[in-house]
Write a protein that holds these residues in place. Structure first.
Motif, PDB file in Angstrom:
ATOM      1  N   GLY A  17     -17.906  10.915   4.103  1.00 60.47           N
ATOM      2  CA  GLY A  17     -17.780   9.606   3.453  1.00 60.47           C
ATOM      3  C   GLY A  17     -18.591   8.576   4.219  1.00 60.47           C
ATOM      4  O   GLY A  17     -19.638   8.888   4.787  1.00 60.47           O
ATOM      5  N   ALA A  41      -5.255   8.217   3.501  1.00 60.11           N
ATOM      6  CA  ALA A  41      -6.636   8.482   3.082  1.00 60.11           C
ATOM      7  C   ALA A  41      -7.584   7.423   3.650  1.00 60.11           C
ATOM      8  O   ALA A  41      -8.677   7.747   4.139  1.00 60.11           O
ATOM      9  N   ARG A  42      -7.162   6.166   3.606  1.00 61.76           N
ATOM     10  CA  ARG A  42      -7.993   5.070   4.127  1.00 61.76           C
ATOM     11  C   ARG A  42      -8.238   5.236   5.631  1.00 61.76           C
ATOM     12  O   ARG A  42      -9.382   5.152   6.090  1.00 61.76           O
ATOM     13  N   HIS A  43      -7.191   5.499   6.392  1.00 65.31           N
ATOM     14  CA  HIS A  43      -7.353   5.653   7.841  1.00 65.31           C
ATOM     15  C   HIS A  43      -8.195   6.877   8.187  1.00 65.31           C
ATOM     16  O   HIS A  43      -8.997   6.834   9.120  1.00 65.31           O
ATOM     17  N   GLU A  70       0.849  -1.191   0.000  1.00 63.19           N
ATOM     18  CA  GLU A  70       0.000   0.000   0.000  1.00 63.19           C
ATOM     19  C   GLU A  70       0.884   1.240   0.000  1.00 63.19           C
ATOM     20  O   GLU A  70       1.879   1.306   0.721  1.00 63.19           O
ATOM     21  N   GLU A 104       0.317   7.388   0.995  1.00 69.12           N
ATOM     22  CA  GLU A 104      -0.772   8.346   0.768  1.00 69.12           C
ATOM     23  C   GLU A 104      -2.133   7.648   0.787  1.00 69.12           C
ATOM     24  O   GLU A 104      -3.097   8.146   1.365  1.00 69.12           O
ATOM     25  N   ALA A 105      -2.201   6.470   0.152  1.00 71.27           N
ATOM     26  CA  ALA A 105      -3.458   5.705   0.146  1.00 71.27           C
ATOM     27  C   ALA A 105      -3.811   5.242   1.554  1.00 71.27           C
ATOM     28  O   ALA A 105      -4.983   5.254   1.944  1.00 71.27           O
ATOM     29  N   ALA A 106      -2.817   4.841   2.335  1.00 71.84           N
ATOM     30  CA  ALA A 106      -3.063   4.416   3.718  1.00 71.84           C
ATOM     31  C   ALA A 106      -3.579   5.591   4.545  1.00 71.84           C
ATOM     32  O   ALA A 106      -4.515   5.427   5.342  1.00 71.84           O
ATOM     33  N   GLU A 109     -10.668   8.170   6.445  1.00 71.01           N
ATOM     34  CA  GLU A 109     -12.086   7.867   6.238  1.00 71.01           C
ATOM     35  C   GLU A 109     -12.587   6.814   7.219  1.00 71.01           C
ATOM     36  O   GLU A 109     -13.669   6.958   7.794  1.00 71.01           O
ATOM     37  N   GLU A 110     -11.806   5.749   7.451  1.00 69.50           N
ATOM     38  CA  GLU A 110     -12.241   4.697   8.376  1.00 69.50           C
ATOM     39  C   GLU A 110     -12.435   5.229   9.801  1.00 69.50           C
ATOM     40  O   GLU A 110     -13.368   4.830  10.491  1.00 69.50           O
ATOM     41  N   GLN A 111     -11.555   6.114  10.224  1.00 66.50           N
ATOM     42  CA  GLN A 111     -11.578   6.560  11.612  1.00 66.50           C
ATOM     43  C   GLN A 111     -12.477   7.766  11.860  1.00 66.50           C
ATOM     44  O   GLN A 111     -12.950   7.968  12.983  1.00 66.50           O
ATOM     45  N   ARG A 160     -13.810  11.803   3.896  1.00 63.11           N
ATOM     46  CA  ARG A 160     -12.943  11.450   2.769  1.00 63.11           C
ATOM     47  C   ARG A 160     -12.100  12.674   2.410  1.00 63.11           C
ATOM     48  O   ARG A 160     -12.650  13.738   2.119  1.00 63.11           O
TER      49      ARG A 160
END
Length: 174
Positions: A125, A83-85, A76, A79-81, A87-89, A93
């Motif tokens: 998001g 963005a993922r964290h 991964e 930068e993608a990680a 939104e998840e947390q 987004r």
């Protein structure tokens, strides 16, 4: 100079290790340390506010505000990680992410590497996965939150202070 390293214990993706270090006088010292996976996070700034999480810290049994941060998965991109964290947390987004700062918050006792990005915008998001509270806080309150010990995380403190320094520099007359 490092001579050898051995694993003592591993749990939840973190290792407790001991390294044998030869000092300048030839004496050997064993130095324990923790090795963790690389992590990515983001400072999200929009409308004069930053998006922070109200988190419980299990080890110290305290609460505090932090930026979203989490492990970078295998294959991964950081930068993608981030963005993922985010939104998840938080349930937000991020817009485009820009590199902000790389932090090693505890080099004498831990081998952890945190790559922090900056988002100047975010949109709602998916609902956050955790039970943590995400809130947009005025950027002008960051110092007060640090003074009150409501922000104590080394990574969060360094990232927010670096962001504020960049903000002040950008607004200063040249």
């Amino acid at each position: 100079m490092r001579r050898s390293e051995r694993l003592l214990y591993t749990a939840n993706g973190a290792d407790l290790r001991v390294v044998d270090v030869a000092q300048a006088d030839g004496e050997h010292v064993e130095q324990p340390f923790i090795r963790t996976p690389r992590a990515a996070g983001a400072v999200t700034f929009q409308g004069g506010r930053v998006l922070l999480l109200w988190r419980h810290h299990l080890v110290t049994d305290t609460w505090g505000w932090e930026i979203p941060l989490g492990e970078i998965g295998p294959d991964e991109e950081p930068e993608a990680a981030a963005a993922r964290h985010l939104e998840e947390q938080t349930g937000w987004r991020p817009g485009p992410l820009l590199p902000l700062i790389r932090i090693r918050p505890a080099e004498d006792v831990a081998d952890c590497d945190h790559l922090i990005f900056l988002a100047h915008e975010a949109s709602p998001g998916a609902a956050p996965a955790g039970a943590e509270e995400a809130e947009w806080l005025p950027v002008l309150h960051i110092q007060q939150l640090m003074d009150e010990q409501a922000i104590t995380s080394a990574t969060t403190s360094a990232a927010l202070l670096y962001f504020l320094a960049n903000l002040l520099q950008a607004r200063a007359p040249h």
